[in-house]
Design a protein around this motif. Structure first.
Motif, PDB file in Angstrom:
ATOM      1  N   GLY A  66       0.843  -1.045  -0.075  1.00 34.45           N
ATOM      2  CA  GLY A  66       0.139  -0.119   0.036  1.00 34.45           C
ATOM      3  C   GLY A  66       0.930   1.217  -0.149  1.00 34.45           C
ATOM      4  N   GLY A  67       1.990   0.914   0.208  1.00 34.80           N
ATOM      5  CA  GLY A  67       3.124   2.198   0.190  1.00 34.80           C
ATOM      6  C   GLY A  67       2.825   3.177   1.425  1.00 34.80           C
ATOM      7  N   LEU A  68       3.765   4.193   1.212  1.00 33.93           N
ATOM      8  CA  LEU A  68       3.694   5.182   2.278  1.00 33.93           C
ATOM      9  C   LEU A  68       2.143   5.926   2.296  1.00 33.93           C
ATOM     10  N   LYS A  69       1.687   6.009   0.926  1.00 32.26           N
ATOM     11  CA  LYS A  69       0.377   6.561   0.883  1.00 32.26           C
ATOM     12  C   LYS A  69      -0.799   5.880   1.561  1.00 32.26           C
ATOM     13  N   SER A  70      -0.778   4.390   1.898  1.00 33.06           N
ATOM     14  CA  SER A  70      -1.747   3.803   2.152  1.00 33.06           C
ATOM     15  C   SER A  70      -1.645   3.172   3.306  1.00 33.06           C
ATOM     16  N   ARG A  71      -0.282   2.718   3.845  1.00 35.32           N
ATOM     17  CA  ARG A  71       0.146   2.019   4.800  1.00 35.32           C
ATOM     18  C   ARG A  71       0.279   3.127   5.967  1.00 35.32           C
ATOM     19  N   GLY A  72       0.508   4.182   5.390  1.00 35.74           N
ATOM     20  CA  GLY A  72       0.805   5.084   6.350  1.00 35.74           C
ATOM     21  C   GLY A  72       2.331   5.642   6.328  1.00 35.74           C
ATOM     22  N   HIS A  73       2.962   6.857   6.982  1.00 40.77           N
ATOM     23  CA  HIS A  73       4.199   7.072   6.823  1.00 40.77           C
ATOM     24  C   HIS A  73       4.478   7.970   8.086  1.00 40.77           C
ATOM     25  N   PRO A  74       4.968   6.903   9.199  1.00 41.58           N
ATOM     26  CA  PRO A  74       5.501   7.326  10.585  1.00 41.58           C
ATOM     27  C   PRO A  74       7.014   7.818  10.207  1.00 41.58           C
ATOM     28  N   ILE A  75       7.373   8.951   9.880  1.00 43.38           N
ATOM     29  CA  ILE A  75       8.703   9.219   9.193  1.00 43.38           C
ATOM     30  C   ILE A  75       9.704   8.210   9.414  1.00 43.38           C
ATOM     31  N   GLY A  76      10.199   8.178  10.978  1.00 37.55           N
ATOM     32  CA  GLY A  76      11.208   7.359  10.954  1.00 37.55           C
ATOM     33  C   GLY A  76      10.941   5.782  10.631  1.00 37.55           C
ATOM     34  N   ALA A  77       9.914   5.476  10.650  1.00 37.96           N
ATOM     35  CA  ALA A  77       9.884   3.990  10.673  1.00 37.96           C
ATOM     36  C   ALA A  77       9.502   3.401   9.124  1.00 37.96           C
ATOM     37  N   SER A  78       9.020   4.328   8.320  1.00 41.84           N
ATOM     38  CA  SER A  78       8.801   4.173   7.028  1.00 41.84           C
ATOM     39  C   SER A  78       9.938   3.155   6.187  1.00 41.84           C
ATOM     40  N   GLY A  79      11.116   3.694   6.172  1.00 40.36           N
ATOM     41  CA  GLY A  79      12.133   2.902   5.570  1.00 40.36           C
ATOM     42  C   GLY A  79      12.326   1.434   5.876  1.00 40.36           C
ATOM     43  N   LEU A  80      12.140   1.089   7.437  1.00 38.69           N
ATOM     44  CA  LEU A  80      12.286  -0.139   7.734  1.00 38.69           C
ATOM     45  C   LEU A  80      10.861  -0.963   7.393  1.00 38.69           C
ATOM     46  N   ALA A  81       9.809  -0.344   7.618  1.00 42.28           N
ATOM     47  CA  ALA A  81       8.602  -0.745   7.355  1.00 42.28           C
ATOM     48  C   ALA A  81       8.580  -1.537   5.790  1.00 42.28           C
ATOM     49  N   GLN A  82       9.155  -0.731   4.959  1.00 42.41           N
ATOM     50  CA  GLN A  82       9.262  -1.172   3.546  1.00 42.41           C
ATOM     51  C   GLN A  82      10.070  -2.482   3.608  1.00 42.41           C
ATOM     52  N   LEU A  83      11.207  -2.774   4.313  1.00 44.86           N
ATOM     53  CA  LEU A  83      11.881  -3.752   4.282  1.00 44.86           C
ATOM     54  C   LEU A  83      11.055  -5.097   5.047  1.00 44.86           C
ATOM     55  N   VAL A  84      10.162  -4.633   6.107  1.00 40.73           N
ATOM     56  CA  VAL A  84       9.329  -5.713   6.913  1.00 40.73           C
ATOM     57  C   VAL A  84       8.400  -6.385   5.759  1.00 40.73           C
ATOM     58  N   GLU A  85       7.925  -5.396   4.752  1.00 38.06           N
ATOM     59  CA  GLU A  85       7.037  -5.914   3.818  1.00 38.06           C
ATOM     60  C   GLU A  85       7.872  -7.018   2.509  1.00 38.06           C
ATOM     61  N   ILE A  86       9.031  -6.423   2.480  1.00 42.27           N
ATOM     62  CA  ILE A  86       9.658  -7.323   1.415  1.00 42.27           C
ATOM     63  C   ILE A  86       9.999  -8.724   1.955  1.00 42.27           C
ATOM     64  N   VAL A  87      10.435  -8.702   3.267  1.00 38.32           N
ATOM     65  CA  VAL A  87      10.772  -9.806   4.164  1.00 38.32           C
ATOM     66  C   VAL A  87       9.364 -10.545   4.150  1.00 38.32           C
ATOM     67  N   CYS A  88       8.354 -10.218   4.257  1.00 40.80           N
ATOM     68  CA  CYS A  88       7.045 -10.985   4.326  1.00 40.80           C
ATOM     69  C   CYS A  88       6.695 -11.340   3.015  1.00 40.80           C
ATOM     70  N   GLN A  89       6.883 -11.020   1.982  1.00 42.98           N
ATOM     71  CA  GLN A  89       6.628 -11.303   0.581  1.00 42.98           C
ATOM     72  C   GLN A  89       7.587 -12.449   0.200  1.00 42.98           C
ATOM     73  N   LEU A  90       8.779 -12.154   0.631  1.00 44.32           N
ATOM     74  CA  LEU A  90       9.795 -13.366   0.104  1.00 44.32           C
ATOM     75  C   LEU A  90       9.456 -14.593   1.154  1.00 44.32           C
ATOM     76  N   LYS A  91       8.814 -14.326   2.230  1.00 48.48           N
ATOM     77  CA  LYS A  91       8.600 -15.785   2.950  1.00 48.48           C
ATOM     78  C   LYS A  91       7.487 -16.302   2.528  1.00 48.48           C
ATOM     79  N   GLY A  92       6.745 -15.447   1.659  1.00 44.52           N
ATOM     80  CA  GLY A  92       5.329 -15.977   1.210  1.00 44.52           C
ATOM     81  C   GLY A  92       4.443 -15.722   2.351  1.00 44.52           C
TER      82      GLY A  92
END
Lengths: 500, 500
Positions: A319-345
């Motif tokens: 959903g990106g920063l647009k829809s997941r939301g953008h708590p400034i400091g967290a966003s760059g790490l939240a993106q990586l959490v999503e990548i891991v989540c997808q990679l692990k199915g």
């Protein structure tokens, strides 16, 4: 030494009643539990502006204590809106150095408790002072970039509007099925068009919201199912007007070059991406800067559906920063959490991507001047290493230059791009016209005019006059009346007066 | 991979007319010139609170641009008052990982332009919220620790005063011959005794001043004449009252353990040190925590002259934070600049130490809860490695615990230590009595009383009453009158009232 991910965690993003430390502790607990760790060798904390949002300092210590990990080294890392990615890459070096085995990266921000104008003021502090003092905000600069993009690639305002709407609609659609997203609702073109204009042409639905939230990742030197394949980081000029190009970000390109080279992967190898869409035009520009699509063609790929969840290169499945939301400091790490989540199915039936063996996250700090690119990969992926691997990504890096010759107090120039800013920060009149004016010397200056209240009266590429008023350049259309005024004005007035 | 130092630079510390970025750019230019580099692979920026002191955010980007190094990765690191050391250690991992060859570490702070009460308020934000809301300041906590030290080791107030004065006199004497020091003047015991009390028993001459300044170091993987031998970092409880010991810092001990182990060196191998003397008692405690002297004997070594410039273990040859000045973010890095200067024999005729092959710097973040120890060494030093090297430093690590049973709204306890704070922060009455009270459960609570204006009326170790007023514990001496009041008070008053 290779670096792997052994645990991730995040809070639901949105307006939270929890304190910043509670959100961060919750995210950390999830990541540590998954990593089956009670202690780590170090903690890297990402918060952008805990001083002004929360009123705390020495936050790395406080967080370690809150986690019950008092004693363990804890360091705060900050790179503006890419802070989460910055903390991740800093922790990466600690682990890959061999000095540390398990490291917790923990990022968050608490923002929703303050009045919006104050939050806007705090966020505007990431803008170079010389541009900030005009009352410029992040949405205003993004709006000027969007306008310039449309002009450079011959898009009408209606086409631009349609493209931006599609980014918002796609990301809201993805966010609607992400349990961690701030906005779990689909939006229509009608909703988009009804949404308020923040800074023309950007609407509320073009801007990531104000959000509370936290994310956590545990990095480890012990092999797990997800590996960090490539990282890259680069900066760009503090002031936006000093850049050779306004429609691409050198800092993304340079960070991507490093990440691709380290991972020995090309843009065509990337199967999905989380791209920093704090403003919808940035997703388009991001996909071009990363080499996914040629410059000026990101919007076509979007229109063709390539970046949809079921497309050939899904962008922002979270959903990106647009829809997941953008708590400034967290966003760059939240993106990586999503990548891991997808990679692990583990993204769930609806949201799980079909091809998810290599993912990339791009995080933007400030107005595109402290950017990170991170590539994660499934460890079990069979790499078909070609003989003599070669990077086929060769972005054009346009050399930035600072204005050397500031125009005189009265001058003319070309209005390169502009915006009408409605959601001004604390202490500034609304609406406020802001623009970049290109002077005869080829330099770009920022200028404003609080008397222009509608975008309809201004045209990009037209001549404007520049006057210095109270230390700020004010631009004015060169109407016949203005031209006459200029011509018949007594010459002394445009000269500096000698003291009587 | 070993890490070396190829360049250092710093500004003169003190009240400066230069902006923060100008000071930092000046320090960086010196370090880069010495390292003979025009570019580096990355920049790590240490500033503690640029948001509130200067009103900027995204400072790592701004600094890179100011240096003419726009494009290069730039990351801000922060660990409260040890920020400079934190940036150094973060950069160390980047270089030792092999991913980077040359890295610039650049730290600074601009503080003198604000009113002192505001600066005090900003600095107090490093204190745990639960203690900060009492109006506690850093000098107040340091004063309470100094009082406790005196009591624990049977020093009379006069003896304590004499010891603290000697630290100040020694460090001012060293600073008087350091061209970079804020205070280049010797002081006498008379000057010391005449100086204002900031927070009883600490005087102005016990506290590091408010300072502007910047320091820079270039780290490299190519051998040079100075090598980084050992680094260590540890945190401690956010709240001071949660610590088992008030007269030593676990975080220094744990950081030292790591640094000694990595360097394969013992405290007896260290030839000189820069010890974080933001408050004079901290130098004494620091030299004990680092294993230079046994607990409670640091003051004896000082009295014997061991830590003088010509002593057997010179401490703070630079003049320390006390006399060189304490631009918060810069101090941890400035200590290391001094160590390098001494190791290279460049400290000048008067200040150069005779034995300067191994030096150690200890930096304190917050009130002793984010501490770093760094050991630097001459690369040409012949190491006589003993067979089966063994760390002979075994500090007592006292386990901290949080208060589990808060005392009821009305209760009694023992006044463990106290201070009368005169230099209060913005928004608090002066003077203000602050203390730690030990309750029957063995827990420690912070308490205040704005009605005690003189230290003479209070005695450590005596029983006091505790009352909750407006959410704060207020302590009162148990005088006969107070005891009678307590006894004859209607019992209902001390019980929570049920609603009518």
């Amino acid at each position: 030494m290779d670096v792997y991910i052994s645990g991730t965690g995040m809070t639901k993003f949105g307006k939270s009643k929890d304190s910043l430390e509670k959100m961060m502790a919750n995210a950390a607990a999830l990541a540590l539990e998954e990593a089956q760790l009670e202690r780590v060798d170090a903690i890297y904390i990402g918060v952008m502006n805990v001083e002004e949002f929360v009123g705390d300092s020495n936050f790395a210590t406080f967080l370690a204590d809150t986690l019950g990990l008092s004693g363990i080294p804890s360091t705060r890392v900050e790179t503006a809106s890419s802070t989460g990615a910055g903390a991740f890459q800093t922790a990466f070096y600690a682990v890959t150095s061999g000095h540390m085995k398990n490291v917790l990266v923990l990022a968050g921000e608490k923002m929703t408790h303050l009045p919006t104008a104050k939050t806007t003021r705090i966020l505007s502090e990431v803008i170079d002072r010389s541009e900030r003092r005009y009352g410029t905000t992040m949405p205003a600069l993004a709006a000027m970039i969007a306008q310039k993009y449309a002009q450079e690639f011959n898009l009408s305002l209606t086409m631009l509007e349609n493209i931006l709407a599609q980014v918002a609609i796609k990301n809201h659609s993805n966010g609607s099925i992400n349990p961690y997203a701030q906005f779990r609702k689909v939006i229509t073109k009608g909703d988009y068009l009804k949404s308020q204009i923040v800074s023309f042409p950007l609407r509320r639905y073009d801007c990531a919201p104000i959000t509370d939230g936290a994310a956590a990742i545990v990095l480890t030197s012990e092999p797990t199912d997800v590996k960090v394949s490539g990282i890259g980081h680069a900066t760009d000029t503090s002031a936006v007007r000093h850049r050779a190009s306004l429609t691409s970000f050198n800092s993304t390109k340079e960070a991507a070059l490093k990440a691709y080279a380290m991972a020995q992967l090309n843009p065509s190898d990337i199967q999905f991406g989380e791209v920093h869409d704090a403003f919808t035009p940035f997703e388009i520009i991001g996909t071009e800067d990363l080499g996914f699509f040629p410059p000026g063609e990101g919007w076509k790929a979007l229109e063709e559906g390539a970046t949809q969840l079921k497309g050939r290169l899904p962008i922002n499945p979270s959903g990106g920063l647009k829809s997941r939301g953008h708590p400034i400091g967290a966003s760059g790490l939240a993106q990586l959490v999503e990548i891991v989540c997808q990679l692990k199915g583990e993204a769930g039936e609806e949201r799980q991507l079909e091809r998810a063996e290599i993912g990339l996250a791009q995080s933007i700090g400030g107005l595109g001047n402290n950017n990170f690119v991170t590539i994660l990969e499934r460890s079990d992926r069979r790499r078909i290493m070609k003989e003599g691997w070669r990077l086929d990504y060769q972005p054009e890096l346009k050399v930035s230059k600072k204005a050397t010759n500031l125009p005189p107090p009265e001058s003319v120039g070309i209005l390169e791009t502009f915006t009408i800013l409605y959601a001004t920060q604390e202490g500034f009149r609304s609406p406020l016209a802001l623009g970049f004016v290109k002077t005869k010397t080829g330099d770009r200056v920022m200028a404003c005019n609080p008397d222009y209240h509608s975008p309809k009266v201004l045209t990009m590429g037209k001549k404007v006059s520049l006057k210095m008023k109270e230390g700020l350049y004010v631009f004015e259309k060169l109407t016949l009346w203005n031209r006459l005024k200029r011509r018949f004005k007594s010459p002394q007035k445009s000269q500096p007066q000698s003291k009587p």
